[in-house]
Design an enzyme around this catalytic site. Structure first.
Site, PDB file in Angstrom:
ATOM      1  CE  LYS A  23      -3.771  -2.634   0.062  1.00 22.83           C
ATOM      2  NZ  LYS A  23      -4.846  -2.825  -0.558  1.00 22.83           N
ATOM      3  CG  HIS A  48      -7.331 -10.027  -6.296  1.00 19.49           C
ATOM      4  ND1 HIS A  48      -8.887  -9.361  -7.334  1.00 19.49           N
ATOM      5  CD2 HIS A  48      -6.806  -9.924  -5.450  1.00 19.49           C
ATOM      6  CE1 HIS A  48      -8.332  -8.678  -6.173  1.00 19.49           C
ATOM      7  NE2 HIS A  48      -7.162  -8.705  -4.332  1.00 19.49           N
TER       8      HIS A  48
END
Length: 472
Positions: free
Chosen positions: A168, A287
């Site tokens: 992040k 994903h």
């Protein structure tokens, strides 16, 4: 034998496609649909319409029906069931002969079963709740490139869940700073770091630069810790050619694992990439970006347990499955159901977990369940209990958000090992979780600070898609 003659006109679907006496064959592909019919359309007619429009029927009689054996190829609605607690819809069970579908092509299966029929006017809403793939069809599919055991052997890591971190912020970092964040997390005790699903090759960080800096970080962390490490390099791309180009470069720089967004990237691309990974010794992380658009509405779409089965057939060594305790949708019973469908070799029917059919995977390997989305150290006891060893516990903000930077990588590893040790001692992780973590934090200031930081953080929202289970 009487000769059939062609008679033009429109007949009710139920005359040909509703067969309540039909006994499904072992080779049939079975589907459970949740049907919300339009007013005035009775149950049998709506179910038969779905069976027809998802197999070989159409809205009118056609003369070419006489050129084939329609009784052999058609789908058959054979059973209806009430949905507990909801009288606006019902379950319809439909059997499809295996020869309706191309071998090894989940793309072809979806084209029929979730194609135009979902826009059919006779139904107000339609949801594919579950599929049963016969072993005869399973054996035509590639499945996971390697599977759980091969991955553990490659990494030399056994007896515990694996730990990961999604870097992040998900967008905006330069390649060099991105690599730095990966290094700090891996050096701190994690097994993997990960590209976020929407990191591809943007102007702020082109894919080749990211791959180079990340692999430098991986190799440096491996040398310093003596452990195998990896980073999920996202090779999802605008075209299949570009996807394979990125995969080839990942192999060239000795990356152990790559990543693909299997719904956004497409099932055809995913199956091809899985084959490439199998042939090139590369692990494949999957994903599920875009899944909630498809599966979150409880009345229309495709349930995630179906998307899990499709992914296992298409190919992937990891799949994001939700967390139960984090920020993303998914109740405990349903989540445990699709985790088993991803990992186990045989999963029996279990309505309490939303599983409508027995599913035999034969010798097809299973994949790791990935818990990701709003999780932190306080969740560790529950995550270890829910997911077991064959999982990846993927902390993003729960790693990079530590007040001391990536010190939480160390905190997560300490918390995990404390839970694994306590489990081996026969202790109840969820009941004793607070005490376990507090004791571990006495020897880890990183864990202590993490526990203070996130002690009030909870995601207690009602699940949108609830299991429909009859009262006993």
């Amino acid at each position: 034998m009487a000769v059939k003659s062609y008679q033009a006109g429109v007949t009710q679907y139920r005359q040909s496609y509703w067969q309540p006496d039909y006994m499904p064959l072992d080779t049939d592909i079975l589907a459970c649909f949740k049907i919300t019919p339009q007013p005035g359309v009775d149950r049998e007619e709506a179910a038969a319409a779905v069976a027809a429009e998802s197999s070989c029927g159409t809205w009118t009689t056609v003369w070419t029906d006489l050129l084939t054996d329609l009784d052999y190829y058609k789908g058959r609605a054979y059973r209806l069931e009430d949905v507990p607690g909801d009288d606006t819809c019902y379950y319809a069970f439909i059997a499809y002969p295996i020869d309706l579908f191309e071998e090894g092509s989940v793309v072809n299966v979806f084209t029929s079963l979730v194609g135009n029929v979902f826009g059919f006017k006779a139904v107000r809403a339609l949801r594919l709740e579950d599929l049963r793939f016969p072993i005869a069809y399973v054996k035509t599919c590639g499945g996971p490139p390697h599977g759980i055991q091969v991955e553990r052997d490659k990494l030399n890591k056994y007896g515990r869940p694996l730990l990961g971190c999604t870097i992040k912020p998900k967008l905006g970092l330069s390649a060099k700073n991105y690599g730095r964040a990966c290094y700090e997390a891996l050096r701190g005790g994690l097994d993997f770091t990960k590209d976020d699903e929407n990191i591809n090759s943007q102007p702020f960080m082109r894919w080749r630069d990211r791959f180079d800096f990340v692999m430098e970080a991986v190799q440096k962390a491996e040398h310093e810790t003596g452990e195998r490490k990896g980073h999920y390099l996202n090779v999802t791309a605008p075209t299949p050619e570009e996807m394979y180009k990125r995969a080839e470069y990942a192999k060239e720089i000795r990356a152990p694992i790559i990543m693909h967004d299997y719904l956004a990237g497409g099932l055809c691309a995913n199956a091809g990439l899985a084959n490439w990974c199998r042939n090139n010794g590369m692990l494949l992380h999957i994903h599920r970006a875009m899944h909630a658009v498809i599966d979150r509405n409880p009345h229309h779409g495709i349930h995630f347990r179906v998307l899990t089965k499709i992914l296992r057939l298409s190919g992937g060594d990891h799949l994001h499955t939700g967390t139960v305790v984090g920020k993303l949708e998914g109740d405990r019973a349903s989540t445990l159901g699709w985790i088993d469908l991803l990992r186990e070799s045989f999963v029996p029917e279990d309505r309490s977990r939303g599983i409508f059919f027995d599913q035999d995977w034969g010798s097809m390997p299973g994949g790791f369940a990935v818990a990701s989305g709003g999780i932190h150290v306080w969740h560790m006891p529950a995550l270890v209990t829910i997911f077991g060893d064959d999982s990846v516990l993927q902390f993003g903000g729960g790693t990079v958000g530590h007040p001391w930077g990536n010190a939480l990588a160390h905190a997560n590893r300490v918390a995990l090992e404390a839970c694994v040790q306590a489990r081996g001692e026969g202790r109840h992780l969820e009941k004793e979780g607070k005490d376990l973590l507090t004791a571990a934090a006495a020897h880890s200031p990183e864990l202590k600070i993490a526990m203070e930081t996130w002690k009030e953080i909870k995601f207690e929202f009602e699940t949108m898609d609830k299991l429909a289970v009859a009262n006993k």
